[in-house]
Design a protein around this motif. Structure first.
Motif, PDB file in Angstrom:
ATOM      1  N   GLY A   1       5.743 -13.589   9.804  1.00 29.12           N
ATOM      2  CA  GLY A   1       5.894 -12.201   9.404  1.00 29.12           C
ATOM      3  C   GLY A   1       5.265 -11.809   8.102  1.00 29.12           C
ATOM      4  N   ARG A   2       4.985 -12.717   7.332  1.00 28.04           N
ATOM      5  CA  ARG A   2       4.238 -12.654   5.940  1.00 28.04           C
ATOM      6  C   ARG A   2       2.784 -12.387   6.163  1.00 28.04           C
ATOM      7  NH1 ARG A   2       2.322 -17.081   2.385  1.00 28.04           N
ATOM      8  NH2 ARG A   2       1.984 -16.425   0.365  1.00 28.04           N
ATOM      9  N   GLN A   3       2.209 -12.915   6.848  1.00 27.35           N
ATOM     10  CA  GLN A   3       0.773 -12.659   7.413  1.00 27.35           C
ATOM     11  C   GLN A   3       0.552 -11.422   8.188  1.00 27.35           C
ATOM     12  OE1 GLN A   3       2.058 -15.867   7.650  1.00 27.35           O
ATOM     13  NE2 GLN A   3       0.899 -16.625   5.903  1.00 27.35           N
ATOM     14  N   ILE A   4       1.540 -10.948   8.896  1.00 28.38           N
ATOM     15  CA  ILE A   4       1.448  -9.764   9.889  1.00 28.38           C
ATOM     16  C   ILE A   4       1.566  -8.584   8.931  1.00 28.38           C
ATOM     17  CG2 ILE A   4       2.665  -8.299  11.726  1.00 28.38           C
ATOM     18  CD1 ILE A   4       3.562 -10.954  12.954  1.00 28.38           C
TER      19      ILE A   4
ATOM     20  N   LEU B   1       3.375   2.149  14.126  1.00 25.83           N
ATOM     21  CA  LEU B   1       4.758   1.915  14.062  1.00 25.83           C
ATOM     22  C   LEU B   1       5.096   0.911  13.059  1.00 25.83           C
ATOM     23  CD1 LEU B   1       7.809   2.242  15.308  1.00 25.83           C
ATOM     24  CD2 LEU B   1       7.139   0.387  16.964  1.00 25.83           C
ATOM     25  N   LEU B   2       4.451  -0.072  12.953  1.00 22.88           N
ATOM     26  CA  LEU B   2       4.597  -1.302  11.930  1.00 22.88           C
ATOM     27  C   LEU B   2       4.700  -0.730  10.639  1.00 22.88           C
ATOM     28  CD1 LEU B   2       4.916  -4.301  11.338  1.00 22.88           C
ATOM     29  CD2 LEU B   2       2.380  -4.564  11.704  1.00 22.88           C
ATOM     30  N   LEU B   3       3.603   0.182  10.189  1.00 21.95           N
ATOM     31  CA  LEU B   3       3.409   0.833   8.777  1.00 21.95           C
ATOM     32  C   LEU B   3       4.478   1.569   8.816  1.00 21.95           C
ATOM     33  CD1 LEU B   3      -0.413   1.342   8.781  1.00 21.95           C
ATOM     34  CD2 LEU B   3       0.961  -0.124   7.321  1.00 21.95           C
ATOM     35  N   ALA B   4       4.967   2.419   9.605  1.00 21.39           N
ATOM     36  CA  ALA B   4       6.146   3.246   9.438  1.00 21.39           C
ATOM     37  C   ALA B   4       7.489   2.324   9.134  1.00 21.39           C
ATOM     38  CB  ALA B   4       6.411   4.169  10.602  1.00 21.39           C
ATOM     39  N   VAL B   5       7.529   1.454   9.752  1.00 21.50           N
ATOM     40  CA  VAL B   5       8.830   0.557   9.458  1.00 21.50           C
ATOM     41  C   VAL B   5       8.691  -0.273   7.945  1.00 21.50           C
ATOM     42  CG1 VAL B   5      10.030  -1.811  10.001  1.00 21.50           C
ATOM     43  CG2 VAL B   5       9.330  -0.074  11.690  1.00 21.50           C
ATOM     44  N   ILE B   6       7.516  -0.551   7.415  1.00 21.19           N
ATOM     45  CA  ILE B   6       7.139  -1.186   6.212  1.00 21.19           C
ATOM     46  C   ILE B   6       7.337  -0.181   5.130  1.00 21.19           C
ATOM     47  CG2 ILE B   6       5.564  -2.151   4.876  1.00 21.19           C
ATOM     48  CD1 ILE B   6       4.275  -3.704   7.291  1.00 21.19           C
ATOM     49  N   ALA B   7       6.835   1.237   5.446  1.00 17.95           N
ATOM     50  CA  ALA B   7       7.168   2.258   4.401  1.00 17.95           C
ATOM     51  C   ALA B   7       8.224   2.639   4.258  1.00 17.95           C
ATOM     52  CB  ALA B   7       5.880   3.289   4.703  1.00 17.95           C
ATOM     53  N   LEU B   8       9.255   2.795   5.434  1.00 14.29           N
ATOM     54  CA  LEU B   8      10.362   3.317   5.239  1.00 14.29           C
ATOM     55  C   LEU B   8      11.693   2.062   4.560  1.00 14.29           C
ATOM     56  CD1 LEU B   8      10.863   5.289   8.545  1.00 14.29           C
ATOM     57  CD2 LEU B   8      10.462   6.235   6.308  1.00 14.29           C
TER      58      LEU B   8
ATOM     59  N   PHE C   1       2.174  10.719   9.201  1.00 16.02           N
ATOM     60  CA  PHE C   1       0.905  10.296   9.562  1.00 16.02           C
ATOM     61  C   PHE C   1       0.913   9.614  10.960  1.00 16.02           C
ATOM     62  CE2 PHE C   1       0.974  10.187   4.915  1.00 16.02           C
ATOM     63  CZ  PHE C   1       0.262  11.342   4.763  1.00 16.02           C
ATOM     64  N   ALA C   2       1.785   8.788  11.376  1.00 14.48           N
ATOM     65  CA  ALA C   2       1.708   8.246  12.548  1.00 14.48           C
ATOM     66  C   ALA C   2       1.878   9.084  13.666  1.00 14.48           C
ATOM     67  CB  ALA C   2       3.031   7.075  12.647  1.00 14.48           C
TER      68      ALA C   2
END
Length: 397
Positions: A148-151, A25-32, A368-369
């Protein structure tokens, strides 16, 4: 040998699956959110075409300090932190503001360079600012100073692990077959189709994702950024970038108190014009955030096609003397790579086709998610079906 390879692949599959489930979910948010920002400049310019241009006049444009004085006298605006001036006589001046006591930044303004008349607030600016905060810091309080930056950095590291493990897991027996690598089997259904889409399309976008992640880490971890600077820059440049900012000699020699009075743009602007003449297309003048007197000037040449291919000067606002000058043309290949990190990150270094390719790759991240979760659930179901039921066991089993 074959048994040990199977054990390694089983371990990689476990790592790949767990990382994917945790970060999907996190990668999907960052990518979109990254995909949304792919053509931000073009969208904002189109939305605000009516307020970014003025009718050129024979009268000279106002000097920056006079323009700021007229603007602040005409209406109540926040503290001005930066202005963007252009060599084109028909270009409006873009005025940006510092954060207020609550940490909020007022919307910027486009202003007529000849009379300081406000032309309007750019549409889309607040929307893209929010999307950028979500992309980089997940809207966690503190922005770049928050967690957030580190996450997002940890998510990028997790994506690298998934990309490498996924490549090993899908390595076909006929590794030299282009068809095996790049053609999905759309004739399958269910689990077979999910696996084909997950593996083959993952191969398509793997180079793009690697570029995105390795450049994205630049914005998440200082140790990574310092390491890249040390690796790609000349020693003296790397050392200068890692040293803390100190008051300039010019300011101390002038005997000027750094907190005595507010500084203006005019001396720095006049020095810049004397140095550059008409070689620039636009220049961003930024006041120091603290009590210093050095104004940073970012200048783009008339033949510049990327936002990051710019020269950078630092000019003392009191004396008008240049403190430093970094010209893009003087940089080494490694230093140009560092300067272009953002445009490499979003594919802009390849022109609009590169931006489009990177945007499409980012849009595919939710695929991919979804397929990854479906494959994980189907494997669990197959394991349950393969286990003998206790009621059917006979004595001795």
């Amino acid at each position: 040998m074959r048994e040990s390879w199977r054990a390694i692949k089983a371990a990689l599959l476990h790592v790949h699956s767990i990382a994917g489930l945790v970060l999907a979910l996190l990668l999907a948010v960052i990518a979109l959110t990254g995909a949304i920002m792919s053509f931000e400049d073009e969208i904002v310019d189109h939305l605000n075409a009516g307020i970014m241009q003025v009718a050129p006049r024979q009268a000279p444009a106002l000097m920056p300090d006079e323009l700021v004085a007229r603007l602040t006298a005409a209406q109540d605006v926040g503290k001005i932190s930066a202005v963007t001036l252009a060599s084109d006589p028909s270009a409006a001046v873009h005025v940006r503001f510092a954060r207020d006591e609550r940490g909020a930044r007022p919307s910027s303004l486009y202003v007529d360079p000849y009379d300081a008349r406000v032309l309007g607030t750019p549409d889309g600016e607040e929307f893209f600012a929010t999307v950028r905060k979500l992309h980089r810091w997940l809207l966690i309080p503190g922005d770049a100073k928050g967690w957030g930056r580190q996450i997002t950095g940890v998510a990028a590291l997790g994506l690298i692990v998934m990309l490498i493990s996924g490549l090993v897991l899908r390595w076909p027996r006929r590794a030299g077959s282009v068809k095996m690598w790049l053609k999905p089997n759309l004739g399958l259904s269910g689990r077979g189709l999910h696996r084909s889409l997950h593996a083959v399309i993952g191969t398509w976008v793997l180079p793009v994702y690697l570029v995105m992640t390795f450049t994205g880490l630049w914005y998440s971890f200082d140790w990574y950024k310092d390491g890249v600077v040390w690796l790609l820059s000349r020693p003296q440049i790397a050392a200068a970038k890692m040293q803390p900012k100190m008051p300039t000699k010019a300011s101390r020699a002038a005997g000027v108190s750094e907190t005595a009075q507010p500084i203006g743009f005019d001396r720095a602007w006049a020095a810049f014009l004397h140095e550059e003449g008409g070689r620039f297309s636009k220049a961003l003048l930024t006041l120091p955030a603290g009590p210093g007197t050095v104004i940073r000037i970012r200048s783009w040449g008339k033949d510049s096609t990327l936002d990051t291919t710019r020269d950078e000067f630092r000019v003392d606002a009191i004396t008008g003397q240049f403190v430093s000058a970094e010209r893009y043309s003087d940089k080494t290949l490694g230093e140009k790579t560092i300067a272009n990190v953002l445009d490499i990150h979003r594919g802009a270094f390849l022109g609009w086709p590169g931006k489009l390719a990177f945007m499409l790759a980012a849009v595919l991240m939710p695929l991919f998610a979804v397929t990854g979760v479906l494959l994980y659930l189907s494997r669990r179901k197959l394991r349950r079906l393969a286990q003998p039921r206790l009621g059917r066991l006979v004595p001795g089993e």
